[in-house]
Design an enzyme around this catalytic site. Structure first.
Site: not given
Length: 847
Positions: A722, A730, A735, A739, A765, A785
């Protein structure tokens, strides 16, 4: 037979000849000077012969010079005067040259292991005859110098040289043609070591302590000759020669001979006779093994040829039962192999053909013929008759006793049926000719008189009965438009060709126009002068009308085939192309005239999704006589490159009588439809923004991973990723910037995972990752990582830079925890803990 190998570099060969000859000569001369020594063991000449015989003739002079220089230096090293040392050069030189010449001219060295006789020839030319000649010259020189009598010197020289040659030459020549690796690669090398120990230790023990010692010395050599290969036996013979020869030369061997002089002269003979049989036996065993290998290879080739033969083959016992049958025969007769094995050829032969077949079998068994060929009928398992061309030969043993028959049965049923149809057609043609009203005429050139039979009268609409007309009367019946042409062709037949083949129109007496076909032949007298024309006429009006209708029908068919959007290809019964319409020409890359007569597989290279060639439906259609569809997702490999997706179906073409004439294959180009299907499948399983797997496809992949763990064990890992602070991007940049950042992060994460791992965007996301067969520790390192890489990613947008972070939740997939829904909840819970622990971390849910 092996060819001599390529010669080595001359300097290296010179050094090897000089050093080897010098060392062997020094050892032999030193041994001969020891107290109690009887005679020298001379291996040097055999060593030189082994290195020299296959060398180019231009090298012989320098190589012989090196060997003789070594001989001279060896004698000088032990204090011999120069004249005495030099006197040994001519006999040794003569012995070496004679042995090399005999081996080279006869080719005995190359054929050494072909048979015991060839090996004896090799020993005779290389080890027996040259020492006899060399010893004669050497003993004469010794007697002339007063060093020894001719008889003693000759015997000593012969025994030492023969023993040395028999001991060294076979092994050395074998190694010159092969390599040491083949000797060391002997599969029974442990036995070679055992026999070597027996020879080196047991040989001296037998010679010094046992009666009849040469029997014990030869026993392990004879066993080794049977067990090992020729080179190993030759090596053991050389070891036995060295160990036994040293004992004899040093005078340590006792003897029961009453005459000490004869003991000294013949002391090496028993050793020589003990070594030679082992070499002969090894040569015979080697040849036996070679023949056995060749026989095995021949039997294998025969079995393979029989199993893969396109025609039926069988081995038939003398009682008529099938001993072995191949697949082609089983397919021809409709039986399985085990079913045929309990039957005899009489059981599947048509009763009307059995007597003639049995009579031919009796003639073969009686020796009146060696083989026979016969066309006969067989009974298929279904009960129908099948024509086959049978070829039979009898196999006998070495004493001429019969063993079994070899039968070859070619399926000629289609040909025989065709011949029967052709015979029936010929009979029908004959009847049709009689009933067709063909007229016969004769024209006497001298009297200009034409004689017509009733058939001619009926053709021209005249009253029946022999009609006597003139050439002009006949011309009056011709259509005006054809008269000039007909007269030219008739005149040409009278003056030149002597044959008339003509077609013309006539007007019958009732005014009807008919088309007539005429053939005639010119009859001449003995002087070659034309006498008369004799010929026939028949009405071909209906045939011409039919031909015209067929031509029009063919043109309409051609226009239709040229106009349709599918490719159409026709073939004959053998699957060879006979026609391609324009669409088929475009699809295949072949023009119709180029492809005509080629096999369908050569014109259409069909392959499946895996790139392998797939069967052409035409073959199945021709074999089964029914329609066949191109299976699976097939593509056509175009000769110019690339491939075309196709859908195709082949159907049989039959004549009026139902006989199969060939096939027609219809191909449809479905490249666009298949590309659209691929695009739709991809869109249904991948996220449109990032190109990663979407949520439904990921859930299917997670279920597959759980099933794999349950079935095969092992461990996999599920990671829930997440993004942190993504909403700020955003809200701040819009947006479009969000994107773009998602696309960059997707590419970054995809570059970090392994090829077999599965990465997906679940929505917004949120991302998920399945690490297949991955330990937890390695998954934790990868998660750390990924977090670091994501935090280091910078998005430059409208003069601003944006960064986000990531939190990762990890759940272990194993046999006790393999429920997809629960795993997602566990990974989500672990991610929630990682966020509340400060973000930019990972947490593991242990279950």
């Amino acid at each position: 037979m092996r060819r001599p190998r390529e010669p080595d570099a001359l300097p290296a060969t010179l050094s090897l000849v000089f050093c080897g000859y010098l060392l062997l000569a020094l050892g032999a001369i030193w041994l001969s000077r020891q107290p109690g020594s009887i005679a020298t063991l001379w291996y040097a000449n055999a060593f030189a012969v082994a290195l020299l015989w296959d060398q180019p003739l231009r090298r012989w002079a320098p190589l012989l010079g090196a060997a003789m220089l070594a001989n001279l230096l060896a004698n000088l090293a032990f204090g011999d005067p120069l004249p005495l040392a030099a006197s040994f050069i001519p006999p040794n030189l003569l012995e070496i040259v004679l042995a090399c010449a005999l081996l080279r001219v006869s080719g005995a060295a190359l054929r050494m292991n072909e048979s015991p006789g060839a090996f004896l020839q090799f020993i005779c030319f290389g080890a027996l005859l040259p020492p006899l000649v060399g010893a004669s010259l050497g003993a004469s020189i010794l007697a002339w110098q007063g060093l020894d009598s001719f008889e003693r010197g000759w015997l000593f020289w012969v025994e030492g040289a023969m023993l040395g040659a028999v001991s060294v030459l076979p092994l050395a020549v074998w190694l010159r043609q092969r390599s040491w690796w083949e000797l060391f690669g002997e599969r029974r090398r442990h036995e070679l070591v055992l026999y070597g120990v027996m020879v080196l230790l047991g040989g001296p023990f037998a010679l010094l302590l046992l009666p009849f010692p040469f029997v014990y010395l030869s026993l392990p050599l004879m066993i080794a000759a049977v067990r090992l290969n020729f080179a190993s036996t030759a090596l053991l013979v050389a070891l036995a020669s060295v160990s036994g020869g040293l004992i004899i030369a040093l005078g340590l061997l006792g003897s029961s001979l009453p005459d000490q002089g004869w003991r000294d002269l013949l002391i090496y003979l028993p050793l020589l006779l003990a070594l030679l049989p082992a070499l002969l036996l090894a040569s015979a065993v080697e040849q036996l093994r070679k023949r056995r290998r060749e026989l095995t290879a021949s039997e294998t080739r025969f079995r393979d040829a029989m199993d893969h033969s396109a025609i039926g083959m069988a081995l038939v016992g003398l009682d008529g039962r099938w001993q072995r049958v191949n697949r082609a025969l089983c397919e021809m007769l409709g039986y399985r192999e085990e079913e045929l094995s309990v039957l005899g050829f009489q059981d599947v032969t048509h009763p009307d053909d059995l007597a003639g077949d049995l009579e031919l079998v009796r003639e073969i068994l009686a020796g009146r013929r060696h083989s026979y060929r016969l066309e006969k009928r067989y009974l298929h398992k279904s009960g129908r008759e099948i024509w086959g061309l049978l070829a039979v030969s009898l196999v006998r043993d070495h004493e001429g006793e019969p063993l079994y028959f070899i039968s070859q049965i070619e399926d000629i049923d289609r040909r025989k049926r065709a011949e029967e149809r052709e015979a029936e057609l010929a009979r029908r043609y004959s009847v049709a000719t009689e009933a067709s009203g063909v007229g016969v005429w004769e024209w006497d050139l001298a009297s200009d008189r034409l004689l017509w039979d009733d058939g001619m009268c009926r053709l021209y609409g005249l009253p029946a009965g022999d009609a006597e007309l003139s050439y002009g009367d006949w011309l009056a019946h011709l259509h005006p438009d054809d008269i000039a042409r007909v007269e030219r062709e008739v005149q040409a037949a009278r003056e030149g060709s002597g044959r008339l083949d003509i077609e013309f129109r006539i007007r019958r007496a009732d005014g009807e126009v008919r088309v007539i076909k005429g053939h005639a032949r010119l009859i001449r007298d003995l002087a070659g002068k034309p006498l008369r024309l004799v010929g026939t006429n028949w009405d071909v009006s209906e045939l011409r009308q039919l031909a015209e209708r067929l031509r029009e029908e063919r043109e309409r068919l051609q226009v239709t085939l040229d106009a349709i959007g599918d490719g159409v290809i026709t073939t004959d019964l053998d699957g060879r192309v006979s026609f391609l319409n324009p669409v088929a020409e475009r699809l295949s890359g072949w023009r119709s005239d180029e492809a005509r007569g080629l096999p369908i597989e050569q014109v259409l290279l069909l392959e499946g999704e895996d790139g392998r060639l797939v069967p052409n439906p035409v073959r199945h259609c021709l074999e089964q006589g029914s329609s066949a569809t191109l299976q699976g997702l097939a593509s056509l490999r175009h000769p110019a490159g690339g491939s075309i997706a196709l859908r195709g179906q082949a159907a049989p073409m039959r004549g009026c009588d139902g006989a199969l004439l060939g096939s027609v294959l219809v191909l449809t180009d479905v490249s666009e439809a298949r590309a659209m299907q691929k695009h739709l499948r991809y869109a249904a399983t991948h996220d449109a923004l990032t190109g990663l797997l979407n949520r439904p496809a990921f859930e299917d992949a997670l279920a597959d991973s759980c099933r794999d763990v349950l079935q095969n064990g092992g461990h996999s890992v599920l990671c829930f990723i997440d993004l942190d602070r993504f909403k700020e991007v955003n809200d701040s940049a819009g947006h479009a910037a969000g994107d773009e950042l998602l696309r960059q992060l997707a590419r970054l994460m995809h570059a970090q995972v392994r090829a077999g791992d599965q990465l997906a965007r679940l929505g917004g996301d949120e991302f998920a990752l399945i690490l297949r067969s991955c330990p937890l520790q390695q998954a934790e390192l990868l998660a750390a990582r990924l977090i670091a890489q994501i935090q280091g990613q910078v998005l430059a947008w409208d003069g601003q830079e944006f960064r986000v972070g990531a939190s990762v939740g990890i759940a272990c997939i194993h046999s006790g925890n393999a429920h997809p829904t629960e795993l997602l909840k566990q990974a989500d819970t672990a991610c929630y803990r990682a966020k509340h622990a400060g973000r930019g971390q990972f947490a593991v849910e242990h279950r």
